[in-house]
Design an enzyme around this catalytic site. Structure first.
Site, PDB file in Angstrom:
ATOM      1  NE  ARG A 102       5.643  85.879 -32.970  1.00  0.00           N
ATOM      2  CZ  ARG A 102       5.480  87.371 -33.093  1.00  0.00           C
ATOM      3  NH1 ARG A 102       4.784  88.129 -34.125  1.00  0.00           N
ATOM      4  NH2 ARG A 102       6.358  87.720 -32.060  1.00  0.00           N
ATOM      5  CE  LYS A 124       5.533  63.592 -33.150  1.00  0.00           C
ATOM      6  NZ  LYS A 124       6.248  62.386 -32.685  1.00  0.00           N
ATOM      7  CD  GLU A 165       8.847  54.939 -39.466  1.00  0.00           C
ATOM      8  OE1 GLU A 165       7.621  54.520 -38.884  1.00  0.00           O
ATOM      9  OE2 GLU A 165       9.490  55.835 -38.843  1.00  0.00           O
ATOM     10  CE  LYS A 198       2.794  60.227 -38.452  1.00  0.00           C
ATOM     11  NZ  LYS A 198       4.256  60.581 -38.665  1.00  0.00           N
ATOM     12  CD  GLU A 208       4.514  62.238 -29.823  1.00  0.00           C
ATOM     13  OE1 GLU A 208       4.794  61.196 -30.128  1.00  0.00           O
ATOM     14  OE2 GLU A 208       5.261  63.112 -29.658  1.00  0.00           O
ATOM     15  NE  ARG A 212       1.889  62.769 -33.880  1.00  0.00           N
ATOM     16  CZ  ARG A 212       1.936  63.917 -34.745  1.00  0.00           C
ATOM     17  NH1 ARG A 212       0.812  64.672 -34.681  1.00  0.00           N
ATOM     18  NH2 ARG A 212       2.789  63.941 -35.559  1.00  0.00           N
ATOM     19  CG  ASN A 216       6.976  58.204 -30.629  1.00  0.00           C
ATOM     20  OD1 ASN A 216       7.068  58.518 -31.656  1.00  0.00           O
ATOM     21  ND2 ASN A 216       6.309  58.750 -29.966  1.00  0.00           N
ATOM     22  CG  HIS A 219      10.129  55.672 -33.900  1.00  0.00           C
ATOM     23  ND1 HIS A 219       9.436  54.595 -34.305  1.00  0.00           N
ATOM     24  CD2 HIS A 219      10.320  56.605 -34.772  1.00  0.00           C
ATOM     25  CE1 HIS A 219       9.110  54.961 -35.542  1.00  0.00           C
ATOM     26  NE2 HIS A 219       9.626  56.113 -35.915  1.00  0.00           N
ATOM     27  CG  HIS A 223      14.704  58.575 -32.253  1.00  0.00           C
ATOM     28  ND1 HIS A 223      13.671  59.359 -31.751  1.00  0.00           N
ATOM     29  CD2 HIS A 223      14.454  58.297 -33.646  1.00  0.00           C
ATOM     30  CE1 HIS A 223      12.968  59.529 -32.724  1.00  0.00           C
ATOM     31  NE2 HIS A 223      13.246  58.949 -33.795  1.00  0.00           N
ATOM     32  CG  HIS A 235      14.151  57.017 -39.016  1.00  0.00           C
ATOM     33  ND1 HIS A 235      14.090  57.179 -37.819  1.00  0.00           N
ATOM     34  CD2 HIS A 235      12.627  56.685 -39.519  1.00  0.00           C
ATOM     35  CE1 HIS A 235      13.020  57.270 -37.177  1.00  0.00           C
ATOM     36  NE2 HIS A 235      12.066  56.978 -37.916  1.00  0.00           N
TER      37      HIS A 235
END
Length: 325
Positions: A102, A124, A165, A198, A208, A212, A216, A219, A223, A235
């Site tokens: 955890r 993330k 990016e 960022k 998000e 935030r 994206n 993206h 993706h 990517h």
């Protein structure tokens, strides 16, 4: 963002010592094993787990293998997992650390431009499962050390991958747009500016739920392109293609000057066109985790430094995809 450090690998011992970990395990891949693992282990000791290089190994099976090895090593919640590598390694390390017992201590040492400006920043984590990053968590690392010297071994294609990016940040923030127009290349100042931008956005909206989402930009298309290519298209290159699509959507909805994005991508040597049919990209977009109730959601630029997160009609998206095919 607390724990974001700009410096060199020589700072690792003091950073790790502050955490007083029970054990240190470095997760890296076969490429970084040859390039930087020896240096890092010389600095902080510990043990290493080496996974194969490549996006195709960012999956649950890899995480299961690492979990098994951590159990065998006696890794505990007071142990430190250090992810040494690009986005695949940092995403995996974060996912593994966040789920093992955890949650254990986590440090990231991103070694690619893409990871230093984006993937390793913001907490993330994830693995690919029937799509890009479909299984994952939000989990902040105890530190992210951005050591510019690790970029010295980066092959040209990986520099391009990261610049995709960087181009995204240039559309999102006018200061970065000005920097890259003057010096379209990889500098410590540019890396720092992107990472700090960022980190600031993430601080305002960690889960998000709102702001935030602007990160994206490009993206939703990217993706879909990555999946359709079986991840043969990297990517950052897919993000560049997605930026061009988003620019065209912005042109149709807000009169955005898409030529600004095309000029930027050309200066970096990034692609401005994608290789797929509009219909097949749209089908993949509907499965994207950012979609709202199955409808297409885009980050749409109105101007440099001003974007909107909104549902966009399928016909507008298809038109933009056809214009950039």
């Amino acid at each position: 963002m607390e724990g974001l450090i700009f410096g060199s690998l020589e700072e690792l011992p003091s950073v790790v010592e502050k955490l007083r970990p029970h054990r240190v395990v470095i997760l890296t891949n076969t490429t970084l094993e040859r390039l930087w693992l020896g240096k890092v282990m010389e600095l902080v000791g510990g043990e290493a787990i080496v996974i194969p290089d490549g996006e195709e190994h960012k999956r649950l099976e890899t995480a299961v293998n690492v979990w098994n090895m951590l159990v065998d090593m006696g890794f505990t919640r007071r142990s430190l997992l250090v992810g040494l590598g690009g986005g695949v390694v940092t995403d995996l390390a974060g996912f593994i650390a966040s789920t093992y017992m955890r949650g254990t201590m986590l440090g990231l040492v991103p070694t690619t431009l893409l990871a230093q400006v984006d993937a390793a920043i913001g907490g993330k984590t994830g693995v690919n499962f029937r799509g890009k990053n479909m299984i994952g968590t939000f989990y902040l690392p105890d530190f992210v050390l951005i050591a510019h010297e690790t970029l010295s071994t980066l092959p040209g294609e990986e520099v391009l991958n990261g610049l995709g990016e960087v181009a995204k940040y240039a559309v999102l923030k006018g200061k970065i747009y000005g920097m890259v127009r003057k010096f379209p290349g990889m500098t410590p100042e540019l890396v720092r500016e992107c990472a700090l931008f960022k980190a600031k956005v993430v601080e305002e909206d960690f889960m998000e739920a709102g702001k935030r989402r602007i990160l994206n930009l490009g993206h939703t298309t990217a993706h879909a392109i990555e999946k359709l290519s079986d991840y043969r298209i990297k990517h950052g290159l897919a993000v560049a293609m997605g930026l061009m699509v988003a620019a065209k959507v912005g042109e149709h909805l807000y009169g955005f000057d898409a030529g600004k994005v095309e000029e930027l991508l050309n200066a970096f040597g990034l692609p401005t066109r994608h290789p797929f049919e509009a219909g097949e990209i749209v089908r993949e977009m509907r499965l994207d985790k950012k979609a709202w109730r199955g409808r297409l959601v885009f980050v749409v630029p109105e101007d440099i430094g001003k974007v909107h997160v909104e549902e966009v009609g399928e016909e507008v998206v298809k038109r933009a995809l056809e214009e950039t095919a």
